[in-house]
Design a protein around this motif. Structure first.
Motif, PDB file in Angstrom:
ATOM      1  N   LEU A  97       0.818  -1.206   0.000  1.00  0.00           N
ATOM      2  CA  LEU A  97       0.000   0.000   0.000  1.00  0.00           C
ATOM      3  C   LEU A  97       0.860   1.268   0.000  1.00  0.00           C
ATOM      4  O   LEU A  97       1.900   1.329   0.639  1.00  0.00           O
TER       5      LEU A  97
ATOM      6  N   ARG B 270      -3.629   4.427   2.942  1.00  0.00           N
ATOM      7  CA  ARG B 270      -4.906   3.864   3.373  1.00  0.00           C
ATOM      8  C   ARG B 270      -5.672   4.931   4.136  1.00  0.00           C
ATOM      9  O   ARG B 270      -5.112   5.614   4.993  1.00  0.00           O
TER      10      ARG B 270
ATOM     11  N   LYS C  42      -8.013   1.914  -0.135  1.00  0.00           N
ATOM     12  CA  LYS C  42      -6.647   1.389  -0.195  1.00  0.00           C
ATOM     13  C   LYS C  42      -6.056   1.763  -1.549  1.00  0.00           C
ATOM     14  O   LYS C  42      -6.647   1.466  -2.591  1.00  0.00           O
TER      15      LYS C  42
END
Length: 224
Positions: free
Chosen positions: A126, A129, A140
């Motif tokens: 990621l 988030r 996300k």
């Protein structure tokens, strides 16, 4: 008055020095530091940090006024005094018994009452988030795009354009399928209403004519 070559050179030295000063690139505050995730616990009046997957323990020192000590104290309670922390700092040695050194914290990304966050399989992929309540939503973002989950609706995958904003903020925008989606994040202390977890970014999601508020943090794929 006529200046000799030596006097002329001497008079220009301060100007050259000033030009050199202004041309130097800004120093990266992250140099010499490492981003770490792990468990916080209080022992003997001190806050200790144990990195994920390790047995070492480091005394936590708030070297940059991040508030990590107070935030941990606010979240800990008698039933659950172990917390997850995502932070940046510098590991140093010390001579105190029963510890492996000291962690000088320079940046706090998040603190939350969780014992499972070290096992998050998606964290390293990621870049960002974000989430919020009323209604519940979660976003996300990664190098493959972003996925928006909203209460009562199917997950919405979208490509996005990222733009840096003044003051350290960030925007993610998408106009796929004729639908404009905007996420704005900015550095600020942000507490999730549902869990009390601390995040280092405030977030605002604009979608389907709604403006939804929440908190956010950088994922493991973003090193800043």
């Amino acid at each position: 008055m006529r200046l000799t070559p030596s006097l002329l050179l001497a008079s220009l030295l301060p100007l050259f020095a000033g030009c050199q000063t202004f041309s130097e690139p800004p120093r990266d505050p992250n140099i010499g530091t490492t981003r770490l995730q792990g468990e916080l616990s209080a022992t003997g009046g001190q806050l200790l940090f144990k990195p994920c997957g390790e047995s070492r323990h480091f005394i936590v020192r708030d070297a940059a006024g991040t508030g990590v000590l107070q935030e941990a104290a606010n979240l800990a309670d008698g039933a659950n005094d172990r917390l997850f922390a995502d932070l940046r700092g510098r590991l140093t040695g010390n001579k105190q018994a029963n510890t492996d050194g000291q962690l000088d914290v320079s940046k706090l990304y998040r603190v939350e009452p969780s014992t499972q966050a070290c096992e998050d399989p998606n964290f390293k992929q990621l870049t960002l988030r974000a989430s919020g309540q009323g209604p519940a939503w979660d976003l996300k973002a990664s190098g493959k795009g972003m996925v928006i989950d909203r209460e009562g609706q199917q997950p919405l995958p979208l490509p996005f354009l990222e733009e840096q904003m003044p003051g350290g903020g960030l925007s993610l925008t998408s106009e796929a399928n004729g639908q404009r989606v905007e996420l704005w994040v900015a550095p600020q202390r942000c507490v999730e209403r549902s869990s009390g977890s601390l995040r280092h970014l405030g977030a605002e999601l604009r979608i389907d004519g709604q403006t939804l508020q929440g908190c956010a943090y950088y994922g493991g794929a973003r090193d800043n």
